[in-house]
Motif scaffolding. Structure first.
Motif, short mmCIF file in Angstrom:
data_model
loop_
_atom_site.label_atom_id
_atom_site.label_comp_id
_atom_site.label_asym_id
_atom_site.label_seq_id
_atom_site.Cartn_x
_atom_site.Cartn_y
_atom_site.Cartn_z
N UNK A 125 0.90 -1.24 0.09
CA UNK A 125 -0.03 0.07 -0.10
C UNK A 125 1.09 1.03 -0.11
N UNK A 126 1.33 1.60 -0.98
CA UNK A 126 2.38 2.81 -1.24
C UNK A 126 1.97 4.12 -0.79
N UNK A 127 2.62 4.71 -0.06
CA UNK A 127 2.58 6.08 0.88
C UNK A 127 3.69 6.29 1.68
N UNK A 128 3.22 7.05 2.67
CA UNK A 128 4.25 7.23 3.70
C UNK A 128 4.50 6.06 4.67
N UNK A 129 5.60 5.75 5.40
CA UNK A 129 6.03 4.62 6.19
C UNK A 129 4.88 4.06 6.94
N UNK A 130 4.17 4.96 7.80
CA UNK A 130 3.05 4.65 8.41
C UNK A 130 2.07 3.82 7.68
N UNK A 131 1.91 4.32 6.60
CA UNK A 131 0.85 3.53 5.74
C UNK A 131 1.12 2.22 5.41
N UNK A 132 2.51 2.14 5.10
CA UNK A 132 2.81 0.72 4.70
C UNK A 132 2.95 -0.17 5.81
N UNK A 133 3.15 0.45 6.99
CA UNK A 133 3.29 -0.56 8.12
C UNK A 133 2.02 -1.01 8.41
N UNK A 134 0.86 0.09 8.30
CA UNK A 134 -0.50 -0.43 8.69
C UNK A 134 -0.81 -1.58 7.75
N UNK A 135 -0.57 -1.50 6.52
CA UNK A 135 -1.14 -2.68 5.59
C UNK A 135 -0.30 -3.71 5.65
N UNK A 136 1.11 -3.85 6.06
CA UNK A 136 1.73 -5.02 6.31
C UNK A 136 1.00 -5.72 7.51
N UNK A 186 7.95 5.69 -6.37
CA UNK A 186 6.93 5.49 -5.64
C UNK A 186 7.04 4.55 -4.21
N UNK A 187 6.59 5.18 -3.06
CA UNK A 187 6.91 4.67 -1.79
C UNK A 187 6.36 3.32 -1.51
N UNK A 188 6.96 2.30 -2.13
CA UNK A 188 6.40 0.82 -2.10
C UNK A 188 7.49 0.16 -0.98
#
Length: 428
Positions: A322-333, A378-380
């Motif tokens: 879920x590309x975006x800032x690091x917090x968004x990536x962590x949430x989706x992880x 892209x922040x992937x």
């Protein structure tokens, strides 16, 4: 016992490996390894991968570089990659084709020799690395390949419309069949195959366009049905194929030469995998519909749908992010891993989870742009790519890497803390 039958969950990472080397006039080649400096930073990147605790990596061979002319191969860089992966003990799921062909195959997938040339290349790779690589994906996302290359006119051979889609998909499918058979013959005795496809689901006002929704829903399974010989007279898209030149003889060939996956890979991105069907006016078309982020609910629905369609084949979530800032990536992880773990606990034969990707990728719009690479990042990634005037694209570890490592330790193949949801499966 094959890796996919031991009851454990593999944690994997991907390295974005799109190779569209042939650019139309005014466009630019898109080689993700070149643009992200992976060619130059190969051993360092693989060391990053090894530091995460990942069990597997999905990683592609740049066909156009390895096979620069008909019948000629250059394995120097690929040899170094194989050695580096082996040194870190990470199993490679080898992508043989990630969208692009060598430029000497004019018209790409529609070249008369494409299926045979692709099979030759696949066999050559499998034979050379038979002692180190044991898992292969013949073609990544073949339906998306047909959309981009045959329907939207974005990539070679730049066809448009339904006829182009069918022509490209049929050629890709024939090549995939021949390539899998060639790898099975030339590769290791324990070779296994992961067929990988993108997924979509439809929400919103589907009642406004029921025929279009039904067609597009069914179309995502078409390549898998072709290569496994499942397209008969009762198939929902049989008449559509016939209307675009795929007749009884072609379908009989697929039935006679059918190949099966050992594992079925599904790619799902929560921000783009649910299409929001809306009424956008009297000229509304599917390409005018929007997208909806359905989160864990959408992922679970997709995995259940594909499991119901092919219940005898284990599933692997072969791409998600879920590309975006690091917090968004962590949430989706955290959300996506929990979804996979819960579905396994419910009995789904789900053998792998793949975060895409190890580091950031370059957006596909780079091809049609004149802006620098840095403006298309892209922040992937678990690592961000940060431009530096002196050193290029630096790899900067993010907190998402820590989260992935912790989850891999808790749920991955090396973990002894989770039960086998399929006891006895290894005996089959």
């Amino acid at each position: 016992m094959p890796w996919y039958a031991d009851g454990r969950l593999r944690f994997a990472l991907g390295v974005e490996d799109t190779f569209i080397h042939d650019a139309r006039p005014g466009g630019r080649p898109l080689d993700e390894y070149e643009l992200t400096e992976h060619y130059a930073r190969l051993t360092d990147d693989i060391a990053l991968l090894g530091s995460t605790g990942a069990d597997q990596v999905r990683w592609g061979v740049p066909w156009y570089k390895v096979n620069p002319e008909p019948g000629r191969y250059d394995f120097g860089w690929l040899d170094r990659a194989a050695e580096a992966f082996a040194a870190h003990g990470v199993e490679v799921l080898v992508d043989l084709l990630h969208y692009g062909c060598p430029r000497w195959l004019d018209n790409a997938f529609l070249h008369t020799d494409y299926p045979a040339r692709f099979a030759e290349y696949a066999a050559t790779v499998a034979e050379r690395y038979r002692d180190v690589w044991h898992v292969y994906t013949p073609v990544n996302e073949p339906v998306v390949t047909a959309e981009r290359c045959g329907e939207a006119g974005a990539w070679p051979p730049f066809l448009v419309g339904a006829d182009g889609f069918v022509r490209v998909l049929a050629a890709v499918a024939r090549g995939a069949v021949l390539a899998q058979r060639a790898v099975a013959e030339a590769g290791p005795t324990d070779v296994s195959f992961v067929h990988v496809e993108a997924t979509r689901r439809y929400g919103g006002e589907t009642w406004r366009y029921p025929e279009a929704v039904a067609h597009l829903t069914e179309r995502q399974f078409l390549h898998q049905d072709l290569v496994t010989g499942r397209v008969g007279d009762e198939h929902p898209l049989r008449s559509h194929l016939a209307a675009h030149g795929i007749g009884d003889r072609e379908l009989a060939w697929f039935a006679e030469h059918a190949v099966a996956p050992d594992v079925l890979g599904v790619n799902h991105y929560p921000h783009v995998s649910t299409v929001q069907v809306t009424d956008t006016g009297p000229a509304a078309r599917p390409d005018e519909w929007g997208l909806r982020h359905d989160g864990a609910e959408g992922l679970a629905d997709i995995l259940r749908t594909w499991h119901a369609r092919y219940p005898a084949v284990p599933l692997h979530l072969t791409e998600t992010g879920d590309p975006g800032d690091v917090e968004r990536r962590i949430r989706w992880l955290e959300q996506s891993v929990r979804t996979v773990v819960d579905l396994r606990a419910d009995g789904m034969d789900l053998v792998g989870y793949t975060w895409w990707s190890l580091f950031d990728m370059v957006g596909w719009d780079y091809r049609e742009s004149t802006r620098p690479v840095a403006e298309h990042l892209m922040g992937h990634g678990l690592w961000d790519l940060v431009p530096d005037e002196l050193t290029g694209l630096e790899r900067v570890r993010t907190a998402a890497a820590d989260t992935f490592t912790a989850l891999a330790e808790q749920f991955g193949a090396a973990s002894s803390t989770h039960p086998d949801p399929h006891p006895g499966r290894g005996d089959r």
